[in-house]
Design an enzyme around this catalytic site. Structure first.
Site, PDB file in Angstrom:
ATOM      1  N   GLU A 167       3.207  -5.283   9.111  1.00 19.09           N
ATOM      2  CA  GLU A 167       1.990  -5.083   8.312  1.00 19.09           C
ATOM      3  C   GLU A 167       1.571  -6.373   7.609  1.00 19.09           C
ATOM      4  O   GLU A 167       0.391  -6.586   7.315  1.00 19.09           O
ATOM      5  CB  GLU A 167       2.204  -3.983   7.258  1.00 19.09           C
ATOM      6  CG  GLU A 167       2.218  -2.582   7.833  1.00 19.09           C
ATOM      7  CD  GLU A 167       2.414  -1.497   6.772  1.00 19.09           C
ATOM      8  OE1 GLU A 167       2.224  -0.326   7.123  1.00 19.09           O
ATOM      9  OE2 GLU A 167       2.768  -1.793   5.615  1.00 19.09           O
TER      10      GLU A 167
ATOM     11  N   HIS B 203      -3.098   4.411   9.388  1.00 21.09           N
ATOM     12  CA  HIS B 203      -1.798   4.940   9.842  1.00 21.09           C
ATOM     13  C   HIS B 203      -2.015   6.221  10.649  1.00 21.09           C
ATOM     14  O   HIS B 203      -1.671   7.315  10.198  1.00 21.09           O
ATOM     15  CB  HIS B 203      -0.897   5.252   8.650  1.00 21.09           C
ATOM     16  CG  HIS B 203      -0.582   4.067   7.766  1.00 21.09           C
ATOM     17  ND1 HIS B 203      -1.489   3.520   6.888  1.00 21.09           N
ATOM     18  CD2 HIS B 203       0.545   3.334   7.634  1.00 21.09           C
ATOM     19  CE1 HIS B 203      -0.913   2.500   6.259  1.00 21.09           C
ATOM     20  NE2 HIS B 203       0.304   2.372   6.691  1.00 21.09           N
TER      21      HIS B 203
ATOM     22  N   HIS C 276       0.811  -1.229   0.000  1.00 23.63           N
ATOM     23  CA  HIS C 276       0.000   0.000   0.000  1.00 23.63           C
ATOM     24  C   HIS C 276       0.842   1.277   0.000  1.00 23.63           C
ATOM     25  O   HIS C 276       0.344   2.341   0.395  1.00 23.63           O
ATOM     26  CB  HIS C 276      -0.979  -0.005   1.178  1.00 23.63           C
ATOM     27  CG  HIS C 276      -0.318   0.058   2.529  1.00 23.63           C
ATOM     28  ND1 HIS C 276      -0.824  -0.583   3.636  1.00 23.63           N
ATOM     29  CD2 HIS C 276       0.792   0.690   2.972  1.00 23.63           C
ATOM     30  CE1 HIS C 276      -0.053  -0.347   4.686  1.00 23.63           C
ATOM     31  NE2 HIS C 276       0.935   0.429   4.309  1.00 23.63           N
TER      32      HIS C 276
ATOM     33  N   HIS D 296       9.947  -3.350   5.048  1.00 23.11           N
ATOM     34  CA  HIS D 296      10.350  -1.935   5.079  1.00 23.11           C
ATOM     35  C   HIS D 296      10.505  -1.457   6.516  1.00 23.11           C
ATOM     36  O   HIS D 296       9.847  -1.949   7.437  1.00 23.11           O
ATOM     37  CB  HIS D 296       9.409  -1.023   4.298  1.00 23.11           C
ATOM     38  CG  HIS D 296       7.974  -0.924   4.770  1.00 23.11           C
ATOM     39  ND1 HIS D 296       7.138  -2.017   4.932  1.00 23.11           N
ATOM     40  CD2 HIS D 296       7.213   0.162   5.068  1.00 23.11           C
ATOM     41  CE1 HIS D 296       5.939  -1.606   5.303  1.00 23.11           C
ATOM     42  NE2 HIS D 296       5.960  -0.284   5.413  1.00 23.11           N
TER      43      HIS D 296
HETATM   44  C1  DHB Z   1       5.974   3.866   3.126  1.00 23.85           C
HETATM   45  C2  DHB Z   1       5.418   2.606   3.255  1.00 23.85           C
HETATM   46  C3  DHB Z   1       4.295   2.401   4.038  1.00 23.85           C
HETATM   47  O1  DHB Z   1       3.718   1.189   4.242  1.00 23.85           O
HETATM   48  C4  DHB Z   1       3.691   3.456   4.664  1.00 23.85           C
HETATM   49  O2  DHB Z   1       2.560   3.228   5.346  1.00 23.85           O
HETATM   50  C5  DHB Z   1       4.255   4.735   4.565  1.00 23.85           C
HETATM   51  C6  DHB Z   1       5.388   4.935   3.794  1.00 23.85           C
HETATM   52  C7  DHB Z   1       7.169   4.115   2.276  1.00 23.85           C
HETATM   53  O3  DHB Z   1       7.740   3.168   1.750  1.00 23.85           O
HETATM   54  O4  DHB Z   1       7.553   5.254   2.107  1.00 23.85           O
HETATM   55 FE    FE Z   2       2.079   1.301   5.818  1.00 30.39          FE
END
Ligand code: DHB
Ligand code: FE
Length: 284
Positions: free
Chosen positions: A243, A59, A12, A196
């Site tokens: 997540e 978020h 997402h 991430h």
């Molecule tokens: C990013 C990824 C995410 O899942 C999110 O909620 C906010 C930012 C990113 O990769 O920048």
């Molecule tokens: Fe996210």
């Protein structure tokens, strides 16, 4: 009777939504990200679900530290795209199948999954970006081709639910859908991830090898995958990798054995590995 015919796993990343909204998807950086969704958009047209049961995370948009529901089901008639700092995304308002959402709420609670019921909620990139990548460009005056029942999962503030709890919730969702009398084609989305980390010393972490193993396990050995502990997501997939527990809700709602009809994996998109999978029930 309503039935769940397929599951979609999908990242997402908010910058993917921005790339679509600002029409830069054919730039060299973005082109390979979107290429992997071409087949998915064809598949969505063919599959043409009546309802998408969309498992996602908020978020700190609809919720903040003052209230942290582990599982929150959207029961409102509609959900407006939220302003996350740059104005609301120019995408359609999300319309619910309110009667089915109420039925699912009742079935889940009587099945001892004590979800929170949301009669008012705005939705952030966690929900709108997966719809955008799967359906393509849609303006604020268009309508999403399917009704959407959102289920928000807390993966922002520990304690997040375990993968196993999510997997079993998927099974309860399937039972709820299959006890709804209207003949509806339902596709379930599990969203977020992949690896991430947005903060502190390991910011920028991406673990492609681990992500690909996760996708393999999700298709082939979902029970084993659902037992991956939080500490492994944290260590291998970074602080935001948790997540991915949401993908187990999707997988739990499908048959034990599924057909993987599409997979897309690409690094990077913003700070994140983009992962996407489409799984179909054999009888679908
Ligand atoms: C990013 C990824 C995410 O899942 C999110 O909620 C906010 C930012 C990113 O990769 O920048
Ligand atoms: Fe996210």
């Amino acid at each position: 009777m309503a039935r769940i015919t397929a599951g979609v796993g999908c990242s997402h990343v908010p910058a993917i939504g921005v790339a679509m909204d600002t029409k830069i998807t054919d730039q060299p950086y973005w082109q390979p990200v979107f290429k992997g969704f071409e087949k998915s958009r064809e598949w969505m047209k063919e599959k043409n679900p009546d309802v998408i049961f969309l498992v996602y995370n908020d978020h700190c948009t609809a919720f903040d530290a003052s209230c942290i529901p582990t599982f929150a089901l959207g029961a409102a008639a509609e959900f407006k795209p939220a302003d996350e700092g740059w104005g609301p995304r120019p995408v359609p308002v999300v319309k619910n199948h309110q009667k089915m959402a109420s039925h699912i709420a009742q079935s889940l609670v009587l099945d001892e999954f004590d979800i929170t019921i949301m009669n008012e909620m705005e939705v952030d990139h966690g929900l709108t970006v997966p719809l955008s990548v799967m359906y393509g460009d849609m303006g604020p005056d268009d309508e999403w081709p399917a009704l959407v029942i959102p289920l928000a999962v807390n993966v922002v503030q520990y304690p997040a639910p375990t993968g196993n709890r999510c997997y079993n919730l998927g099974k309860a969702i399937r039972k709820a859908v299959e006890s709804y009398e209207e003949d509806l084609n339902v596709v379930i989305f599990g969203t977020g991830g992949m690896s991430h980390q947005l903060q502190y010393k390991r910011a920028g972490l991406i673990n492609a090898e681990w992500d690909k193993r996760f996708l393999d396990l999700l298709t082939e050995d979902p029970v084993y995958a659902s037992k991956i502990p939080h500490v492994e997501y944290l260590r291998e997939a970074g602080s935001e990798g948790v997540e991915m527990v949401m993908w187990h809700v999707m997988r739990g709602a499908l048959d034990d054995e599924v057909i993987e009809v599409h997979r897309h994996y690409h690094v990077p998109a913003s700070n994140t590995a983009v992962g996407h999978i489409i799984l179909e029930n054999k009888a679908a």
